[in-house]
Design a protein around this motif. Structure first.
Motif, short mmCIF file in Angstrom:
data_model
loop_
_atom_site.label_atom_id
_atom_site.label_comp_id
_atom_site.label_asym_id
_atom_site.label_seq_id
_atom_site.Cartn_x
_atom_site.Cartn_y
_atom_site.Cartn_z
N ARG A 3 60.38 44.13 1.89
CA ARG A 3 60.03 42.95 0.86
C ARG A 3 60.71 42.36 -0.16
NH1 ARG A 3 54.75 40.67 2.75
NH2 ARG A 3 54.22 41.44 -0.10
N GLU A 4 61.34 41.46 -0.52
CA GLU A 4 61.96 40.92 -2.39
C GLU A 4 61.12 40.11 -2.34
OE1 GLU A 4 66.36 40.59 -1.90
OE2 GLU A 4 66.26 40.43 -3.55
N VAL A 5 60.55 40.10 -3.85
CA VAL A 5 60.08 39.69 -4.81
C VAL A 5 60.39 39.68 -6.07
CG1 VAL A 5 57.52 39.98 -3.42
CG2 VAL A 5 57.85 40.87 -5.70
N SER A 6 60.53 38.47 -7.24
CA SER A 6 60.70 38.57 -8.34
C SER A 6 59.77 38.32 -9.85
CB SER A 6 62.32 37.65 -9.10
OG SER A 6 62.72 37.42 -7.80
N LEU A 7 60.02 39.08 -10.62
CA LEU A 7 59.00 38.44 -11.57
C LEU A 7 59.32 38.37 -13.47
CD1 LEU A 7 55.76 41.30 -11.65
CD2 LEU A 7 56.05 38.78 -10.20
N MET A 8 59.30 37.78 -13.80
CA MET A 8 59.27 37.22 -14.69
C MET A 8 58.33 37.31 -15.77
SD MET A 8 61.86 34.13 -13.89
CE MET A 8 61.48 33.61 -12.76
N ALA A 9 58.97 37.58 -17.19
CA ALA A 9 58.01 37.64 -17.87
C ALA A 9 57.92 37.46 -19.56
CB ALA A 9 56.92 39.59 -18.01
N PHE A 10 57.35 37.30 -20.53
CA PHE A 10 58.04 37.40 -21.25
C PHE A 10 58.05 38.18 -22.28
CE2 PHE A 10 56.61 32.37 -20.13
CZ PHE A 10 58.19 31.90 -21.41
N PRO B 12 54.45 34.45 -9.65
CA PRO B 12 55.53 35.71 -9.27
C PRO B 12 56.39 34.04 -8.06
CG PRO B 12 53.66 36.26 -7.79
CD PRO B 12 52.75 35.62 -9.55
N ALA B 13 58.19 33.80 -8.71
CA ALA B 13 57.87 32.84 -8.12
C ALA B 13 59.55 33.41 -7.01
CB ALA B 13 59.26 32.05 -8.98
N GLN B 14 59.41 32.93 -6.08
CA GLN B 14 60.13 33.63 -4.91
C GLN B 14 61.57 32.43 -4.87
OE1 GLN B 14 59.36 35.35 -1.66
NE2 GLN B 14 60.90 34.90 -0.42
N PRO C 2 53.43 29.30 -6.99
CA PRO C 2 53.51 30.27 -7.32
C PRO C 2 53.35 30.72 -5.11
CG PRO C 2 51.52 29.53 -6.97
CD PRO C 2 51.93 28.33 -6.66
N THR C 3 54.00 32.12 -5.53
CA THR C 3 54.58 32.77 -3.73
C THR C 3 52.71 33.72 -3.33
OG1 THR C 3 55.18 34.87 -4.37
CG2 THR C 3 57.07 33.41 -5.05
N SER C 4 52.54 33.91 -2.22
CA SER C 4 51.32 34.44 -1.97
C SER C 4 51.75 36.00 -1.13
CB SER C 4 51.23 33.83 -1.21
OG SER C 4 51.50 33.02 0.22
N THR C 5 53.06 36.05 -2.21
CA THR C 5 53.37 37.87 -1.45
C THR C 5 53.09 38.83 -2.17
OG1 THR C 5 55.83 37.48 -3.09
CG2 THR C 5 55.63 37.17 -0.09
N ILE C 6 52.28 38.22 -3.53
CA ILE C 6 51.95 39.89 -4.11
C ILE C 6 50.85 40.03 -4.20
CG2 ILE C 6 52.46 41.11 -5.74
CD1 ILE C 6 54.70 40.12 -6.55
N SER C 7 50.13 41.29 -3.54
CA SER C 7 48.26 41.44 -3.68
C SER C 7 48.39 41.95 -4.83
CB SER C 7 48.31 42.51 -2.50
OG SER C 7 48.51 43.89 -3.21
N PRO C 8 47.28 41.66 -5.38
CA PRO C 8 46.45 41.69 -6.97
C PRO C 8 46.92 43.47 -6.99
CG PRO C 8 45.17 40.40 -6.15
CD PRO C 8 46.06 40.26 -5.07
N ALA C 9 46.85 43.91 -6.17
CA ALA C 9 46.75 45.37 -5.75
C ALA C 9 48.12 46.18 -6.65
CB ALA C 9 46.12 46.61 -5.22
N ILE C 10 48.81 45.51 -5.48
CA ILE C 10 50.27 45.41 -6.23
C ILE C 10 51.55 44.87 -7.67
CG2 ILE C 10 52.88 44.92 -5.73
CD1 ILE C 10 52.11 44.87 -2.86
N MET C 11 51.00 43.63 -7.90
CA MET C 11 50.67 43.62 -8.93
C MET C 11 50.43 44.35 -10.12
SD MET C 11 52.17 40.58 -10.14
CE MET C 11 52.35 39.76 -11.59
N ARG C 12 49.54 44.88 -9.81
CA ARG C 12 48.88 46.49 -10.85
C ARG C 12 49.16 47.70 -10.94
NH1 ARG C 12 43.67 44.19 -10.08
NH2 ARG C 12 43.52 46.32 -8.14
N ASN C 13 50.29 47.98 -9.63
CA ASN C 13 50.94 48.82 -9.62
C ASN C 13 51.99 48.24 -10.47
OD1 ASN C 13 54.02 49.94 -8.26
ND2 ASN C 13 51.82 51.12 -7.06
#
Ligand code: AMP
Ligand code: GLY
Length: 424
Positions: free
Chosen positions: A197-204, A215-217, A239-250
């Motif tokens: 599954r594809e997701v994008s993350l943006m950060a300042f 996360p925005a999709q 937000p999207t619901s596709t990233i679990s907190p564990a994956i986010m930490r990863n």
């Protein structure tokens, strides 16, 4: 500069992303005056459009000097890659966006691959070629699915996801021999095709501190059901619901932090927005690409939800003081629907009158962002591929989607097309 100081702001770019940035900037009590170079019919309602090329570095510096600009915000990648922030910094003008060395993460995919390999940042296995014969030999020796990418900036069209080696050879030929992508395709990246599954993350990012956004999709394909050609993006939600907190930490520990460390070790001070395109593979998240600026239409979805002062955040990022910024978000969901011209993504729509643009004065939950539009004898007409994007904010994603589609349904121009399944 103290909190109460007001700012003259110059925004570079002319799409819906820039209209969204201009809209947030115009709500800041710190805004003195806003210029947009080149802007569109939407930004013209919020500030002064300056015609010209935002990647013409000397021109940008001249405009910034002439108008006594305190802060330049760079929307698109071309000016960043051209070194506009380097030149502004040299002229003593504060700018939001990385310098050319940082923008190479997006503008030179072979460099990004090199950096990731050196610092063990998870990404697709890849090889780099300048020479067609060598690329041919390598591709012919593989039997898995491959992706062929022009190394340079190709307006989002330089990535060919191939089904088999024959298609990859054709893509390499088009780039290296036929030079279909011009300079951008003189060097190519050939990489394994990842699944997931594809997701994008943006950060300042301010050189040291990383502030990750919800996360925005994006929906990249032209037609419903993810069919049709790739586009710049036909809609987004946040937000999207596709990233679990564990994956986010990863992602933070395995990708974002090592990327910033790698930049620091390469003596690159990255200040601006970092966009990471990721594939959530069975072996963990892997990087597909970096962009050195906000995505469009992801920016519209994210900025609908921003409650804090965008100018404060951009200034803090540009000054390397992100940890002092206080960034607050609206808990509601946002949905953005892109209204494109009939020949998008092949051709722009030019000069078609746009009807039904609603008056949304005073609303913070509904907005129509202009992308490819201009004013012609006082009328708003089309002037690009992705003409408008309608955006809504609501307590649920469903309600936001309904509201964004209701807005879209009121607008008309010749050839208008949009996906009906954004955020489904
Ligand atoms: P990029 O501009 O590099 O993000 O590529 C555009 C799109 O191509 C991505 O959003 C993915 O859908 C796809 N893509 C890029 N690289 C790969 C890969 N290694 N494997 C599978 N799909 C890819
Ligand atoms: N929507 C993807 C991009 O801006 O590159």
């Amino acid at each position: 500069m103290s909190k109460r100081d007001t700012l003259n702001v110059l925004l570079l770019g002319g799409g819906a992303r820039e209209h969204a940035i201009a809209w947030r900037a115009s709500r800041s009590p710190r805004l003195k005056k806003l210029w947009i170079l080149p802007g569109n019919a939407g930004t013209a309602q919020l500030g002064t459009n300056v015609p010209g090329d935002p990647a013409d570095v000397k021109f940008v510096v001249d405009v910034a000097r002439r108008e006594a600009i305190d802060l330049v915000i760079v929307g698109p990648e071309e000016p960043l890659a051209a070194g506009v922030v380097d030149a502004l910094t040299q002229a003593g003008i504060l700018a939001f966006g990385p310098k050319a060395d940082g923008a190479r993460l997006e503008a030179d995919k072979s460099y990004a691959k090199h950096l990731m390999r050196q610092h063990a940042i998870p990404t697709a296995e890849s090889r780099i070629f300048d020479d067609y014969e060598n690329a041919l030999e390598y591709i012919s020796s593989r039997d898995e699915a491959l992706v062929v990418k022009a190394s340079g900036l190709a307006k989002g069209k330089g990535v060919i996801v191939c089904e088999d080696p024959a298609q990859a050879i054709l893509a390499a030929e088009n780039m290296l021999l036929k030079q279909e992508f011009g300079e951008a395709g003189r060097r190519i990246v050939v990489e394994e095709r990842l699944n997931g599954r594809e997701v994008s993350l943006m950060a300042f990012v301010d050189g040291r501190t990383i502030y990750v956004l919800d996360p925005a999709q994006d929906h990249k394909r032209l037609r419903d059901g993810d069919l049709g050609p790739n586009t710049g993006g036909m809609g987004a939600f946040c937000p999207t619901s596709t990233i679990s907190p564990a994956i986010m930490r990863n992602i933070e520990t395995q990708i974002l932090v090592p990327t910033l460390d790698a930049l620091v070790r390469d003596e690159i001070e990255y200040r601006g927005l970092l966009y990471v395109g990721l594939m959530l593979t069975p072996a963990g998240p892997k990087v597909l690409e970096f962009n050195c600026r906000f995505g469009d239409p992801e920016a519209q979805a994210i900025l609908m939800r921003m409650k804090s002062d965008l100018l404060d955040v951009c200034e803090a990022t540009a000054r390397g003081r992100l940890e002092q910024a206080n960034i607050e978000w609206d808990e509601r969901h946002s949905v953005v629907v892109v209204l494109a011209g009939g020949d998008y993504p092949n051709k722009s729509s030019v000069g078609a009158p746009i009807d039904g643009l609603p008056d949304l004065a005073g609303r913070d939950d509904l907005f129509v962002f202009h992308g490819g539009t201009k004013l012609e004898r006082g009328r708003v007409v089309t002037n690009g591929g992705r003409v408008l994007s309608t955006a809504a904010l609501a307590p649920t994603r469903e309600a936001a989607r309904d509201a964004a589609y209701q807005l879209a349904g009121r607008i008309r121009f010749e050839g208008m097309q949009y996906r009906r399944d954004i955020a489904m």
